[in-house]
Scaffold this motif. Sequence first.
Motif, PDB file in Angstrom:
ATOM      1  N   VAL A   1       0.566  -1.095  -0.187  1.00 41.42           N
ATOM      2  CA  VAL A   1       0.013  -0.078   0.382  1.00 41.42           C
ATOM      3  C   VAL A   1       0.520   1.274   0.013  1.00 41.42           C
ATOM      4  CG1 VAL A   1      -1.642   0.876   1.388  1.00 41.42           C
ATOM      5  CG2 VAL A   1      -1.668  -0.929   1.391  1.00 41.42           C
TER       6      VAL A   1
ATOM      7  N   LYS B   1       1.225   4.076  -2.632  1.00 45.56           N
ATOM      8  CA  LYS B   1       0.684   5.639  -2.660  1.00 45.56           C
ATOM      9  C   LYS B   1       1.924   6.745  -2.530  1.00 45.56           C
ATOM     10  CE  LYS B   1       1.213   6.266   1.929  1.00 45.56           C
ATOM     11  NZ  LYS B   1       0.784   6.613   3.685  1.00 45.56           N
TER      12      LYS B   1
ATOM     13  N   GLN C   1      -5.223   2.225  -1.411  1.00 44.16           N
ATOM     14  CA  GLN C   1      -5.413   1.122  -0.337  1.00 44.16           C
ATOM     15  C   GLN C   1      -6.560   0.462  -0.586  1.00 44.16           C
ATOM     16  OE1 GLN C   1      -4.510  -0.113   3.163  1.00 44.16           O
ATOM     17  NE2 GLN C   1      -5.551  -1.729   2.570  1.00 44.16           N
TER      18      GLN C   1
ATOM     19  N   TYR D   1      -5.495  -1.389  -3.338  1.00 48.80           N
ATOM     20  CA  TYR D   1      -4.814  -2.541  -3.607  1.00 48.80           C
ATOM     21  C   TYR D   1      -5.507  -3.450  -2.530  1.00 48.80           C
ATOM     22  CZ  TYR D   1      -1.919  -5.603  -0.976  1.00 48.80           C
ATOM     23  OH  TYR D   1      -1.808  -7.315  -0.359  1.00 48.80           O
ATOM     24  N   THR D   2      -7.172  -2.948  -1.887  1.00 50.48           N
ATOM     25  CA  THR D   2      -7.628  -4.056  -1.359  1.00 50.48           C
ATOM     26  C   THR D   2      -9.075  -4.393  -2.884  1.00 50.48           C
ATOM     27  OG1 THR D   2      -8.177  -2.643   0.766  1.00 50.48           O
ATOM     28  CG2 THR D   2      -9.502  -4.210   0.413  1.00 50.48           C
TER      29      THR D   2
END
Length: 214
Positions: A70, A74, A88, A91-92
């Motif tokens: 992450v 970022k 986030q 990625y999720t």
Amino acid sequence: MTKAEKAEYIIEELEKLYPETPIPLDHKDPYTLLIAVLLSAQCTDARVNQITPILFKRADNPFDMVKLSVDEIKEIIRPCGLSPRKSQAIYTLSQILIDKYDGEVPENMDLLEELPGVGHKTASVVMSQAFGVPAFPVDTHIHRLLTRWGMTNGKNVEQTEKDAKKWFPKELWNKLHLQIIYYGREYSPARSPKLDVDFITVKLGSKKVLQEYK
């Protein structure tokens, strides 16, 4: 002029100006479009198009994206703003696409809206521009212009979307929402609009709207 007449006028004039409607965000498939649209929240398309080549060189599919941390994501997307939240989400949602959809972006509005960081507007853009499903994504340009043109009461984007879908033919939604965005950027910006170029607002705007230009 009735709303139906206004709608016909808007369609005719925008078709003259923008017969071709290239998608503003650079992408190669539904996944890269999804990520680009997510990044575009509170960020210009031009800035997103500067950042996505860097990100997609590292990871242009969910399988490669989850190999990044992450923090790595970022750092790459920082210039787009809101990087902690967006990284986030990227990625999720990439992990969810792998776990639930074999790495493919679902061609379904409800399933898209379940993904982290994907709101109704983002899902609508993906459905219309990646899959060709009729949708009418409402961004700030469209909300502002349809309010100025008296096509909606302007209370919120949800109402604006309902009104747009009511007054404009479904087969034109995908193209028309891009045409309105292009017009807003070129002829009717949020700040310092000019009546000498914003001819559609001059034609359709109420006295109250036209007073705001002065």
